[in-house]
Design an enzyme around this catalytic site. Structure first.
Site, PDB file in Angstrom:
ATOM      1  N   GLY A  13       0.849  -1.476  -0.253  1.00 55.30           N
ATOM      2  CA  GLY A  13       0.516   0.089  -0.137  1.00 55.30           C
ATOM      3  C   GLY A  13       0.687   1.468  -0.275  1.00 55.30           C
ATOM      4  O   GLY A  13       0.487   2.538   1.040  1.00 55.30           O
ATOM      5  N   ALA A  14       2.315   0.863  -0.636  1.00 55.91           N
ATOM      6  CA  ALA A  14       3.052   2.354  -1.144  1.00 55.91           C
ATOM      7  C   ALA A  14       2.493   3.690  -2.008  1.00 55.91           C
ATOM      8  O   ALA A  14       3.387   4.153  -2.566  1.00 55.91           O
ATOM      9  CB  ALA A  14       4.376   2.032  -0.647  1.00 55.91           C
ATOM     10  N   ASN A  97       1.406  -2.614   5.440  1.00 58.66           N
ATOM     11  CA  ASN A  97       1.208  -1.390   5.613  1.00 58.66           C
ATOM     12  C   ASN A  97      -0.236  -1.302   5.313  1.00 58.66           C
ATOM     13  O   ASN A  97      -1.471  -0.494   5.303  1.00 58.66           O
ATOM     14  CB  ASN A  97       1.995   0.265   5.596  1.00 58.66           C
ATOM     15  CG  ASN A  97       1.083   1.233   4.631  1.00 58.66           C
ATOM     16  OD1 ASN A  97       0.940   1.769   5.877  1.00 58.66           O
ATOM     17  ND2 ASN A  97       0.608   0.939   3.590  1.00 58.66           N
ATOM     18  N   SER A 147      -3.717   0.490  15.081  1.00 55.86           N
ATOM     19  CA  SER A 147      -4.027   1.862  15.597  1.00 55.86           C
ATOM     20  C   SER A 147      -4.541   2.301  16.606  1.00 55.86           C
ATOM     21  O   SER A 147      -4.224   1.115  17.815  1.00 55.86           O
ATOM     22  CB  SER A 147      -5.027   1.698  14.379  1.00 55.86           C
ATOM     23  OG  SER A 147      -6.688   2.746  14.692  1.00 55.86           O
ATOM     24  N   TYR A 160     -13.215  -2.818  12.852  1.00 55.37           N
ATOM     25  CA  TYR A 160     -11.542  -1.972  12.052  1.00 55.37           C
ATOM     26  C   TYR A 160     -10.475  -2.120  13.417  1.00 55.37           C
ATOM     27  O   TYR A 160     -10.252  -3.503  13.133  1.00 55.37           O
ATOM     28  CB  TYR A 160     -12.233  -1.004  11.816  1.00 55.37           C
ATOM     29  CG  TYR A 160     -10.745   0.134  11.076  1.00 55.37           C
ATOM     30  CD1 TYR A 160     -10.181  -0.485  10.702  1.00 55.37           C
ATOM     31  CD2 TYR A 160      -9.646   0.870  12.021  1.00 55.37           C
ATOM     32  CE1 TYR A 160      -9.041   0.263  10.233  1.00 55.37           C
ATOM     33  CE2 TYR A 160      -8.611   1.556  11.899  1.00 55.37           C
ATOM     34  CZ  TYR A 160      -8.231   0.989  11.164  1.00 55.37           C
ATOM     35  OH  TYR A 160      -6.873   2.128  10.903  1.00 55.37           O
TER      36      TYR A 160
HETATM   37  P1  NAP Z   1      -4.728   6.045   2.652  1.00 56.16           P
HETATM   38  O1  NAP Z   1      -3.853   7.068   2.417  1.00 56.16           O
HETATM   39  O2  NAP Z   1      -6.147   5.664   1.838  1.00 56.16           O
HETATM   40  O3  NAP Z   1      -3.983   4.691   1.497  1.00 56.16           O
HETATM   41  C1  NAP Z   1      -4.119   3.625   1.829  1.00 56.16           C
HETATM   42  C2  NAP Z   1      -2.938   2.260   0.296  1.00 56.16           C
HETATM   43  O4  NAP Z   1      -3.241   1.047   1.081  1.00 56.16           O
HETATM   44  C3  NAP Z   1      -3.196   2.624  -0.517  1.00 56.16           C
HETATM   45  O5  NAP Z   1      -2.293   2.479  -1.119  1.00 56.16           O
HETATM   46  C4  NAP Z   1      -4.033   1.671  -1.259  1.00 56.16           C
HETATM   47  O6  NAP Z   1      -3.702   1.451  -2.314  1.00 56.16           O
HETATM   48  C5  NAP Z   1      -2.989  -0.127  -0.537  1.00 56.16           C
HETATM   49  N1  NAP Z   1      -4.972  -0.609   0.219  1.00 56.16           N
HETATM   50  C6  NAP Z   1      -5.922   0.057  -0.207  1.00 56.16           C
HETATM   51  N2  NAP Z   1      -6.772  -1.380   0.002  1.00 56.16           N
HETATM   52  C7  NAP Z   1      -6.005  -2.547  -0.910  1.00 56.16           C
HETATM   53  C8  NAP Z   1      -6.178  -4.187  -1.083  1.00 56.16           C
HETATM   54  N3  NAP Z   1      -7.335  -4.560  -0.851  1.00 56.16           N
HETATM   55  N4  NAP Z   1      -5.122  -4.399  -1.403  1.00 56.16           N
HETATM   56  C9  NAP Z   1      -4.005  -3.824  -1.229  1.00 56.16           C
HETATM   57  N5  NAP Z   1      -3.705  -2.771  -0.829  1.00 56.16           N
HETATM   58  C10 NAP Z   1      -5.046  -2.441  -0.247  1.00 56.16           C
HETATM   59  O7  NAP Z   1      -4.270   4.601   3.819  1.00 56.16           O
HETATM   60  P2  NAP Z   1      -2.878   5.296   5.257  1.00 56.16           P
HETATM   61  O8  NAP Z   1      -3.795   6.597   6.314  1.00 56.16           O
HETATM   62  O9  NAP Z   1      -1.885   5.646   4.490  1.00 56.16           O
HETATM   63  O10 NAP Z   1      -3.633   4.085   5.883  1.00 56.16           O
HETATM   64  C11 NAP Z   1      -2.209   3.022   5.627  1.00 56.16           C
HETATM   65  C12 NAP Z   1      -2.416   1.812   7.190  1.00 56.16           C
HETATM   66  O11 NAP Z   1      -2.191   2.846   8.313  1.00 56.16           O
HETATM   67  C13 NAP Z   1      -3.475   1.494   7.270  1.00 56.16           C
HETATM   68  O12 NAP Z   1      -3.323  -0.027   7.171  1.00 56.16           O
HETATM   69  C14 NAP Z   1      -4.378   1.901   8.192  1.00 56.16           C
HETATM   70  O13 NAP Z   1      -5.244   1.198   8.705  1.00 56.16           O
HETATM   71  C15 NAP Z   1      -3.010   2.012   8.995  1.00 56.16           C
HETATM   72  N6  NAP Z   1      -3.809   3.376   9.573  1.00 56.16           N
HETATM   73  C16 NAP Z   1      -4.028   4.629   9.808  1.00 56.16           C
HETATM   74  C17 NAP Z   1      -4.224   5.846  10.102  1.00 56.16           C
HETATM   75  C18 NAP Z   1      -4.619   7.112   9.983  1.00 56.16           C
HETATM   76  O14 NAP Z   1      -5.701   8.407  10.410  1.00 56.16           O
HETATM   77  N7  NAP Z   1      -4.142   7.380   8.585  1.00 56.16           N
HETATM   78  C19 NAP Z   1      -4.637   5.792  11.556  1.00 56.16           C
HETATM   79  C20 NAP Z   1      -4.046   4.360  11.871  1.00 56.16           C
HETATM   80  C21 NAP Z   1      -4.146   3.327  11.010  1.00 56.16           C
HETATM   81  P3  NAP Z   1      -4.636   2.036  -3.900  1.00 56.16           P
HETATM   82  O15 NAP Z   1      -4.341   3.368  -3.905  1.00 56.16           O
HETATM   83  O16 NAP Z   1      -2.945   1.925  -5.296  1.00 56.16           O
HETATM   84  O17 NAP Z   1      -5.912   1.241  -4.452  1.00 56.16           O
END
Ligand code: NAP
Length: 255
Positions: A13-14, A97, A147, A160
């Site tokens: 997910g990069a 990630n 998280s 979640y």
């Molecule tokens: P984001 O900006 O929405 O990015 C999500 C990434 O995951 C994108 O690269 C997306 O790929 C990929 N992805 C989504 N669904 C997927 C699937 N079914 N298979 C493979 N790849 C998938 O989210 P983020 O904030 O960076 O979150 C990253 C991680 O941090 C997640 O595990 C999330 O639960 C965790 N997290 C986030 C927060 C926050 O507040 N942002 C807080 C706590 C934890 P595509 O765009 O190419 O589809």
């Protein structure tokens, strides 16, 4: 640095958000990257270009975390890429990630929504790691993503956060089982961070942003740099004695 001593990280997910930031921070530290995307192919290729501009090598591969039956073929693909691009059989760091955000009360959560979160976050992390294990070097490192919501509660995150709680337990079991290979396994638990996650609510909704800032010791929500920097620090050389730990990167949310 010779090809055999180059460190290689695989970050899922990069294409966007925290994964992209982590990949770029690692590249700045001299690490080469295999990164994955699901839908955002052109964004992923842009990240590859940015990494190459930093003087590192990077390859982007498609991966759907919800489809565990595809993981064997994905691992074969990683094997070929390692051979072709690095003349190597193994990589050094795995950053699990990729993920999605989703908000619904416990009462309103459907089985379909639960299954999707389960498949992507928990089953996906479990079996992708299992399939990639032969390709991870002895002495390598794994970072799983949880998280803050697995420690404190916030309305709408029962399903979640349940998956993220499972990730934290899995981390401890992996740390124990993989210790004999010298592989460290840790959890990074971000707080609320401004990304596209959950429809970009933390970044784009001023009321939500202000409320979350008010319950955070450092007085603001997090930025991708805050988390990418922490993961890169965890994976920096010299940081080899931390394993089985949950490290919260939240600026002190809900203390
Ligand atoms: P984001 O900006 O929405 O990015 C999500 C990434 O995951 C994108 O690269 C997306 O790929 C990929 N992805 C989504 N669904 C997927 C699937 N079914 N298979 C493979 N790849 C998938 O989210 P983020 O904030 O960076 O979150 C990253 C991680 O941090 C997640 O595990 C999330 O639960 C965790 N997290 C986030 C927060 C926050 O507040 N942002 C807080 C706590 C934890 P595509 O765009 O190419 O589809």
């Amino acid at each position: 640095m010779s090809k055999s001593s180059t460190r290689i990280a695989l970050v899922t997910g990069a294409s966007r958000g925290l994964g992209r930031n982590t990949a770029l921070k690692l590249a700045q530290q001299g690490v080469d990257l295999i990164l994955t995307y699901k839908d955002s192919e052109s964004d992923a290729h842009e990240v590859v270009r940015q990494i190459e501009a930093l003087g590192r090598r990077a390859v982007a591969l498609r991966l759907d975390m919800a489809d565990s039956r595809s993981f064997g073929a994905f691992a074969d693909c990683v094997k070929s890429v390692l051979a072709q691009s690095w003349q190597r059989e193994q990589f050094d760091y795995l950053v699990n990630n990729a993920g999605i955000g989703f908000q619904a009360s416990f009462a309103d959560t459907t089985e379909e929504q639960f299954d999707l979160l389960f498949n992507i976050h928990l089953k996906g992390t479990f079996f992708l790691t299992q399939k990639l294990l032969p390709l991870l070097k002895d002495g390598g490192r794994i970072v799983n993503t949880s998280s803050g919501l697995a420690r404190f509660t916030f309305p709408g995150y029962a399903a979640y956060a349940t998956m993220k709680g499972g990730i934290e337990v899995l981390t401890r079991y992996l740390a124990k089982e993989l210790g004999s290979r010298g592989i460290t396994v840790n959890t990074i638990a971000p707080g609320a961070i401004e990304t596209d996650f959950g429809g970009g609510m933390v970044r784009d909704n001023p009321q939500v942003n202000a409320h979350l800032s008010s319950v955070t010791a450092l007085g603001r929500v997090g930025l991708p740099d805050d988390v990418g920097g922490a993961i890169a620090a965890l994976l920096s050389e010299g940081n080899n004695w931390v394993t089985g730990q949950r490290i919260e990167v939240s600026g002190g949310m809900m203390l």
